[in-house]
Write a protein that holds these residues in place. Structure first.
Motif, PDB file in Angstrom:
ATOM      1  N   TRP A  26     -22.761 -16.462  40.130  1.00 38.67           N
ATOM      2  CA  TRP A  26     -21.879 -16.450  38.971  1.00 38.67           C
ATOM      3  C   TRP A  26     -20.573 -15.737  39.307  1.00 38.67           C
ATOM      4  O   TRP A  26     -19.507 -16.140  38.862  1.00 38.67           O
ATOM      5  N   HIS A  27     -20.665 -14.683  40.100  1.00 41.29           N
ATOM      6  CA  HIS A  27     -19.474 -13.960  40.519  1.00 41.29           C
ATOM      7  C   HIS A  27     -18.523 -14.879  41.294  1.00 41.29           C
ATOM      8  O   HIS A  27     -17.314 -14.890  41.040  1.00 41.29           O
ATOM      9  N   GLY A  28     -19.066 -15.666  42.193  1.00 46.83           N
ATOM     10  CA  GLY A  28     -18.245 -16.587  42.978  1.00 46.83           C
ATOM     11  C   GLY A  28     -17.617 -17.680  42.127  1.00 46.83           C
ATOM     12  O   GLY A  28     -16.436 -18.007  42.287  1.00 46.83           O
ATOM     13  N   LEU A  29     -18.399 -18.253  41.218  1.00 47.37           N
ATOM     14  CA  LEU A  29     -17.880 -19.323  40.355  1.00 47.37           C
ATOM     15  C   LEU A  29     -16.809 -18.810  39.392  1.00 47.37           C
ATOM     16  O   LEU A  29     -15.742 -19.415  39.265  1.00 47.37           O
TER      17      LEU A  29
ATOM     18  N   GLY B 207     -15.081 -16.100  39.743  1.00 49.20           N
ATOM     19  CA  GLY B 207     -13.945 -15.675  40.557  1.00 49.20           C
ATOM     20  C   GLY B 207     -13.061 -16.836  40.953  1.00 49.20           C
ATOM     21  O   GLY B 207     -11.826 -16.743  40.893  1.00 49.20           O
ATOM     22  N   LEU B 208     -13.649 -17.951  41.356  1.00 50.60           N
ATOM     23  CA  LEU B 208     -12.885 -19.150  41.702  1.00 50.60           C
ATOM     24  C   LEU B 208     -12.113 -19.667  40.490  1.00 50.60           C
ATOM     25  O   LEU B 208     -10.920 -19.978  40.586  1.00 50.60           O
ATOM     26  N   ILE B 209     -12.782 -19.743  39.352  1.00 48.91           N
ATOM     27  CA  ILE B 209     -12.124 -20.189  38.123  1.00 48.91           C
ATOM     28  C   ILE B 209     -10.980 -19.245  37.765  1.00 48.91           C
ATOM     29  O   ILE B 209      -9.892 -19.691  37.391  1.00 48.91           O
ATOM     30  N   THR B 210     -11.214 -17.947  37.930  1.00 45.99           N
ATOM     31  CA  THR B 210     -10.181 -16.957  37.608  1.00 45.99           C
ATOM     32  C   THR B 210      -8.950 -17.125  38.483  1.00 45.99           C
ATOM     33  O   THR B 210      -7.816 -17.096  37.989  1.00 45.99           O
ATOM     34  N   VAL B 211      -9.148 -17.316  39.781  1.00 44.16           N
ATOM     35  CA  VAL B 211      -8.007 -17.498  40.684  1.00 44.16           C
ATOM     36  C   VAL B 211      -7.240 -18.772  40.316  1.00 44.16           C
ATOM     37  O   VAL B 211      -6.001 -18.776  40.303  1.00 44.16           O
ATOM     38  N   CYS B 212      -7.951 -19.828  39.974  1.00 48.38           N
ATOM     39  CA  CYS B 212      -7.283 -21.068  39.549  1.00 48.38           C
ATOM     40  C   CYS B 212      -6.495 -20.852  38.255  1.00 48.38           C
ATOM     41  O   CYS B 212      -5.353 -21.313  38.124  1.00 48.38           O
ATOM     42  N   VAL B 213      -7.086 -20.134  37.308  1.00 49.82           N
ATOM     43  CA  VAL B 213      -6.414 -19.866  36.038  1.00 49.82           C
ATOM     44  C   VAL B 213      -5.197 -18.957  36.249  1.00 49.82           C
ATOM     45  O   VAL B 213      -4.163 -19.134  35.598  1.00 49.82           O
TER      46      VAL B 213
ATOM     47  N   LEU C   9      -9.394 -11.220  30.967  1.00 46.61           N
ATOM     48  CA  LEU C   9     -10.820 -11.080  30.642  1.00 46.61           C
ATOM     49  C   LEU C   9     -11.692 -11.835  31.640  1.00 46.61           C
ATOM     50  O   LEU C   9     -12.789 -11.367  31.985  1.00 46.61           O
ATOM     51  N   LEU C  10     -11.225 -12.978  32.126  1.00 45.59           N
ATOM     52  CA  LEU C  10     -11.952 -13.698  33.180  1.00 45.59           C
ATOM     53  C   LEU C  10     -12.036 -12.849  34.448  1.00 45.59           C
ATOM     54  O   LEU C  10     -13.088 -12.765  35.078  1.00 45.59           O
ATOM     55  N   GLY C  11     -10.921 -12.224  34.815  1.00 42.02           N
ATOM     56  CA  GLY C  11     -10.907 -11.355  35.990  1.00 42.02           C
ATOM     57  C   GLY C  11     -11.840 -10.168  35.822  1.00 42.02           C
ATOM     58  O   GLY C  11     -12.568  -9.798  36.755  1.00 42.02           O
ATOM     59  N   SER C  12     -11.843  -9.576  34.636  1.00 36.07           N
ATOM     60  CA  SER C  12     -12.741  -8.448  34.368  1.00 36.07           C
ATOM     61  C   SER C  12     -14.201  -8.877  34.430  1.00 36.07           C
ATOM     62  O   SER C  12     -15.051  -8.157  34.960  1.00 36.07           O
ATOM     63  N   THR C  13     -14.481 -10.072  33.913  1.00 39.93           N
ATOM     64  CA  THR C  13     -15.849 -10.605  33.965  1.00 39.93           C
ATOM     65  C   THR C  13     -16.273 -10.847  35.405  1.00 39.93           C
ATOM     66  O   THR C  13     -17.395 -10.505  35.792  1.00 39.93           O
ATOM     67  N   SER C  14     -15.394 -11.407  36.205  1.00 41.78           N
ATOM     68  CA  SER C  14     -15.700 -11.639  37.617  1.00 41.78           C
ATOM     69  C   SER C  14     -15.976 -10.317  38.332  1.00 41.78           C
ATOM     70  O   SER C  14     -16.911 -10.222  39.140  1.00 41.78           O
ATOM     71  N   LEU C  15     -15.181  -9.318  38.034  1.00 45.28           N
ATOM     72  CA  LEU C  15     -15.386  -7.995  38.630  1.00 45.28           C
ATOM     73  C   LEU C  15     -16.735  -7.418  38.225  1.00 45.28           C
ATOM     74  O   LEU C  15     -17.487  -6.905  39.068  1.00 45.28           O
ATOM     75  N   LEU C  16     -17.069  -7.515  36.948  1.00 42.58           N
ATOM     76  CA  LEU C  16     -18.370  -7.009  36.485  1.00 42.58           C
ATOM     77  C   LEU C  16     -19.532  -7.768  37.118  1.00 42.58           C
ATOM     78  O   LEU C  16     -20.549  -7.172  37.475  1.00 42.58           O
ATOM     79  N   LEU C  17     -19.374  -9.078  37.269  1.00 46.05           N
ATOM     80  CA  LEU C  17     -20.428  -9.859  37.921  1.00 46.05           C
ATOM     81  C   LEU C  17     -20.583  -9.458  39.382  1.00 46.05           C
ATOM     82  O   LEU C  17     -21.689  -9.440  39.919  1.00 46.05           O
ATOM     83  N   GLY C  18     -19.483  -9.120  40.041  1.00 50.16           N
ATOM     84  CA  GLY C  18     -19.550  -8.626  41.419  1.00 50.16           C
ATOM     85  C   GLY C  18     -20.275  -7.294  41.506  1.00 50.16           C
ATOM     86  O   GLY C  18     -20.994  -7.020  42.473  1.00 50.16           O
ATOM     87  N   LEU C  19     -20.113  -6.462  40.482  1.00 46.66           N
ATOM     88  CA  LEU C  19     -20.814  -5.177  40.458  1.00 46.66           C
ATOM     89  C   LEU C  19     -22.323  -5.359  40.282  1.00 46.66           C
ATOM     90  O   LEU C  19     -23.098  -4.468  40.632  1.00 46.66           O
ATOM     91  N   CYS C  20     -22.710  -6.503  39.735  1.00 50.91           N
ATOM     92  CA  CYS C  20     -24.138  -6.784  39.533  1.00 50.91           C
ATOM     93  C   CYS C  20     -24.793  -7.434  40.752  1.00 50.91           C
ATOM     94  O   CYS C  20     -25.995  -7.717  40.725  1.00 50.91           O
ATOM     95  N   SER C  21     -24.025  -7.659  41.809  1.00 54.84           N
ATOM     96  CA  SER C  21     -24.583  -8.310  42.995  1.00 54.84           C
ATOM     97  C   SER C  21     -25.616  -7.411  43.674  1.00 54.84           C
ATOM     98  O   SER C  21     -25.588  -6.184  43.543  1.00 54.84           O
ATOM     99  N   SER C  22     -26.515  -8.031  44.393  1.00 52.36           N
ATOM    100  CA  SER C  22     -27.555  -7.283  45.111  1.00 52.36           C
ATOM    101  C   SER C  22     -26.942  -6.311  46.114  1.00 52.36           C
ATOM    102  O   SER C  22     -27.399  -5.177  46.251  1.00 52.36           O
TER     103      SER C  22
END
Length: 163
Positions: free
Chosen positions: A60-63, A65-71, A109-122
Motif C-alpha cells: 500500500w505504501h508503494g501504491l 506513494g506512486l499515486i502521490t508522486v503522480c498527483v 494528505l496523500l503524501g502524509s498517508t504514504s509516509l504513515l504507510l511506510g512507517l507501518c512497513s515490516s
C-alpha cells in the motif's frame, strides 16, 4: 512541502513580512524542489527494485506513494496558470487559487498517508522501538492537521462567508 505551504500562514511563516508575490515565488521554488526530490526518490526506489529483481508497487505504501508522486506532478502543472494567469482564460484568479489550495491539501494528505504507510512497513517497525515509532507517526499526523487548519481557514472559510 509543509514549510512551502506554511509560507502563507500569518502565524508560522519564516517570511511573513514579505509581500504575497514573494511568498508565492518562494512557495513555487520550494514545491518544485519537493517535486524533484519525490521524482528522484521514486526513480531510486524503482531502480533499486529493478537491480534486486523485486516486484514494484506491491505494498500500500508503494501504491499510494506512486499515486502521490503522480498527483504532485499534476498539481505542479496545474499551478502554472497561477503564475501566468493569461493561460487561464475565463477563470478568476481567486477561483484558481481556491482550487489549487483544495487540490494541494488532498495532495499533502496523500503524501502524509504514504509516509504513515511506510512507517507501518515490516522493515521500519523492526528497526525502531515502540516509542520511536509513535514519535515518528505523530509528526505527519500533526503536520496534516496544521495544514488542514491553515488551508480551510484561509480559503474554504472565506468562500463560505462570500456565498
Amino acid at each position: 512541502m509543509t514549510e512551502a505551504i506554511l509560507l502563507f500562514s500569518p502565524h508560522g511563516s519564516l517570511i511573513k513580512r514579505f509581500p504575497h508575490k514573494t511568498k508565492g515565488r518562494v512557495h513555487w521554488i520550494l514545491q518544485s524542489l519537493c517535486g524533484c526530490c519525490a521524482v528522484l526518490g521514486l526513480a531510486a526506489i524503482f531502480y533499486n527494485k529493478y537491480l534486486n529483481g523485486k516486484a514494484h508497487f506491491t505494498s500500500w505504501h508503494g501504491l499510494v506513494g506512486l499515486i502521490t508522486v503522480c498527483v504532485v506532478c499534476v498539481q505542479s502543472l496545474a499551478a502554472v496558470p497561477l503564475i501566468y494567469h493569461s493561460l487561464a482564460k475565463g477563470w478568476s484568479l481567486a477561483k484558481l487559487k481556491r482550487y489549487h489550495a483544495a487540490s494541494g491539501l488532498v495532495t499533502f494528505l496523500l503524501g502524509s498517508t504514504s509516509l504513515l504507510l511506510g512507517l507501518c512497513s515490516s522493515w521500519f517497525t523492526a528497526s525502531v522501538g515502540v516509542y520511536a515509532w509513535y514519535l515518528a507517526a505523530i509528526c505527519p499526523v500533526l503536520s496534516a492537521v496544521i495544514i488542514m487548519n491553515q488551508v480551510s481557514s484561509a480559503y474554504i472559510a472565506k468562500k463560505r462567508l462570500q456565498s
